[in-house]
Design a protein around this motif. Structure first.
Motif, PDB file in Angstrom:
ATOM      1  N   TRP A  12      81.210  75.267  81.339  1.00  0.00           N
ATOM      2  CA  TRP A  12      80.334  74.589  82.300  1.00  0.00           C
ATOM      3  C   TRP A  12      78.864  74.656  81.823  1.00  0.00           C
ATOM      4  N   LEU A  38      73.446  57.621  71.409  1.00  0.00           N
ATOM      5  CA  LEU A  38      73.306  58.544  72.546  1.00  0.00           C
ATOM      6  C   LEU A  38      74.657  58.832  73.205  1.00  0.00           C
TER       7      LEU A  38
ATOM      8  N   ILE B  65      67.411  56.742  87.063  1.00  0.00           N
ATOM      9  CA  ILE B  65      67.956  57.805  86.196  1.00  0.00           C
ATOM     10  C   ILE B  65      68.115  59.137  86.941  1.00  0.00           C
ATOM     11  N   THR B  69      71.569  61.184  86.693  1.00  0.00           N
ATOM     12  CA  THR B  69      71.583  62.511  86.079  1.00  0.00           C
ATOM     13  C   THR B  69      72.066  63.567  87.078  1.00  0.00           C
ATOM     14  N   LEU B  72      75.699  63.299  87.312  1.00  0.00           N
ATOM     15  CA  LEU B  72      76.362  63.863  86.126  1.00  0.00           C
ATOM     16  C   LEU B  72      76.516  65.377  86.293  1.00  0.00           C
ATOM     17  N   ALA B  73      75.416  66.025  86.688  1.00  0.00           N
ATOM     18  CA  ALA B  73      75.460  67.483  86.874  1.00  0.00           C
ATOM     19  C   ALA B  73      76.460  67.850  87.981  1.00  0.00           C
ATOM     20  N   ILE B  76      80.132  67.455  86.595  1.00  0.00           N
ATOM     21  CA  ILE B  76      80.459  68.539  85.647  1.00  0.00           C
ATOM     22  C   ILE B  76      80.752  69.818  86.428  1.00  0.00           C
ATOM     23  N   THR B  77      79.902  70.079  87.430  1.00  0.00           N
ATOM     24  CA  THR B  77      80.084  71.283  88.250  1.00  0.00           C
ATOM     25  C   THR B  77      81.399  71.226  89.022  1.00  0.00           C
ATOM     26  N   ASP B 199      85.737  62.679  85.887  1.00  0.00           N
ATOM     27  CA  ASP B 199      84.511  63.301  85.371  1.00  0.00           C
ATOM     28  C   ASP B 199      84.194  62.750  83.977  1.00  0.00           C
ATOM     29  N   ILE B 203      80.911  60.807  82.429  1.00  0.00           N
ATOM     30  CA  ILE B 203      80.209  61.347  81.259  1.00  0.00           C
ATOM     31  C   ILE B 203      79.964  60.229  80.229  1.00  0.00           C
ATOM     32  N   VAL B 204      80.923  59.299  80.116  1.00  0.00           N
ATOM     33  CA  VAL B 204      80.776  58.191  79.156  1.00  0.00           C
ATOM     34  C   VAL B 204      79.904  57.072  79.743  1.00  0.00           C
ATOM     35  N   TYR B 206      77.497  57.343  81.911  1.00  0.00           N
ATOM     36  CA  TYR B 206      76.108  57.777  82.125  1.00  0.00           C
ATOM     37  C   TYR B 206      75.146  57.282  81.034  1.00  0.00           C
ATOM     38  N   PRO B 207      75.423  57.542  79.726  1.00  0.00           N
ATOM     39  CA  PRO B 207      74.476  57.022  78.722  1.00  0.00           C
ATOM     40  C   PRO B 207      74.467  55.494  78.651  1.00  0.00           C
ATOM     41  N   LEU B 208      75.613  54.861  78.868  1.00  0.00           N
ATOM     42  CA  LEU B 208      75.650  53.398  78.808  1.00  0.00           C
ATOM     43  C   LEU B 208      74.736  52.788  79.865  1.00  0.00           C
ATOM     44  N   LEU B 211      70.796  55.624  79.929  1.00  0.00           N
ATOM     45  CA  LEU B 211      70.003  56.149  78.807  1.00  0.00           C
ATOM     46  C   LEU B 211      69.720  55.135  77.697  1.00  0.00           C
ATOM     47  N   ILE B 212      70.726  54.356  77.326  1.00  0.00           N
ATOM     48  CA  ILE B 212      70.583  53.544  76.109  1.00  0.00           C
ATOM     49  C   ILE B 212      69.471  52.493  76.246  1.00  0.00           C
TER      50      ILE B 212
END
Lengths: 96, 216
Positions: A12, A38, B65, B69, B72-73, B76-77, B199, B203-204, B206-208, B211-212
């Motif tokens: 984690w 990225l 963003i 973000t 995302l956190a 993951i949690t 999840d 994760i995939v 998110y940058p698309l 971020l990009i």
């Protein structure tokens, strides 16, 4: 806390660190064409989730076969799908 | 194996482990099809952006963003809390499993709430791809394309997450009834696989999405 819980906790923390690295790299200015790079931290994060949280390593053989098959066909889909855009040469049209 | 010894084992399986392995393999097969489902979406994004980089990035710069973000956190949690619960039931701690499941479901609801707020702000900001649009000029058409992708991708993901949240809440309720023991917890494992896959999709994505397009 068991050994397994400690491993999950480490995973984690690792995932959050990778997310922070990805976020930081996004602030850097680099060429538009290279910005899909990225996605790389995301691929590492996805692998970590699959290995640690989804326990793909501990699964029976058929589980690993299905996981690898999914990945293989995804690679075929994205690879063949992007082959034309990545390899086509665009020539400027001569002005009349 | 008799019904008295293993009430959850169906007749066609040799034992509880055989049944669990079959259920887990079935879920992995389903997830492989889901990977191809989202793969088509990602291919569409990569291909469209390749040909319309400037307009696509102009659209991407308008995304929120902070919401992406935070989500995302959160996800993951949530994968961590659910996996921790799975380890607890392996040790026979059904109450700990139930607590972990409720935390996971609460995180899922937080994600969806943030997503709805984000959609509301996006639409209020004239970023819905049809009708009056915030971005005008040469990039307008391609930015609309980006925002079409955004709403389809985040919408599909939200449907998956809502399904997962309901499944996790069901596991929590079953755990409360004492349905799971250290010897039988197959539904907990199968639900965990689905949750972690959802999840991975975020994760995939998110940058698309977030971020990009920025910093280019």
């Amino acid at each position: 806390m068991s050994q397994a819980h400690r491993q999950l906790l480490l995973c984690w923390i690792g995932l959050l660190l990778l997310a922070a690295v990805q976020f930081g790299c996004a602030a850097l200015r680099f060429d538009r064409s290279y910005r899909p790079l990225l996605l790389l931290p995301s691929l590492i994060m996805a692998a970590l989730v699959a290995l640690q949280f989804m326990r793909v390593r501990h699964g029976i053989a058929i589980v690993r076969v299905f996981a690898v098959a999914g990945l293989f066909w995804l690679t075929i889909l994205l690879g063949l799908g992007m082959m034309d855009p990545m390899t086509r040469a665009i020539y400027p049209i001569a002005a009349e | 194996m008799s019904e008295d010894i293993a009430p959850h084992v169906h007749f066609q399986y040799a034992d509880a482990r055989h049944q669990a392995d079959t259920a887990i393999a079935g879920m992995w097969l389903f997830l492989a099809t889901e990977a191809l489902f989202f793969g088509g979406l990602i291919l569409a994004w990569l291909s469209c952006r390749h040909w319309q980089q400037t307009g696509f990035d102009a659209g991407g710069r308008e995304t929120l963003i902070a919401f992406g973000t935070t989500n995302l956190a959160l996800l993951i949690t949530s994968s961590f809390t659910y996996s921790a619960g799975l380890e607890w039931i392996r040790l026979g701690q059904a109450k700990r499993l139930m607590q972990c499941c409720w935390i996971t479901a609460a995180i899922g609801i937080m994600f969806l709430t943030l997503k709805v707020v984000e959609w509301y702000i996006d639409i209020s900001d004239h970023l819905f791809p049809s009708g009056a649009f915030k971005i005008t000029g040469i990039d307008e058409g391609d930015a609309r394309l980006f925002w079409s992708f955004y709403f389809i991708a985040t919408g599909l993901h939200a449907v998956h997450l809502l399904t997962g949240t309901c499944a996790v809440a069901w596991v929590a309720m079953q755990a409360r009834k004492g349905a799971f023991t250290s010897k039988w917890y197959t539904p907990v494992e199968v639900t965990g696989l689905y949750w972690s896959f959802v999840d991975i999709v975020w994760i995939v994505l998110y940058p698309l999405i977030y971020l990009i397009g920025r910093g280019a």
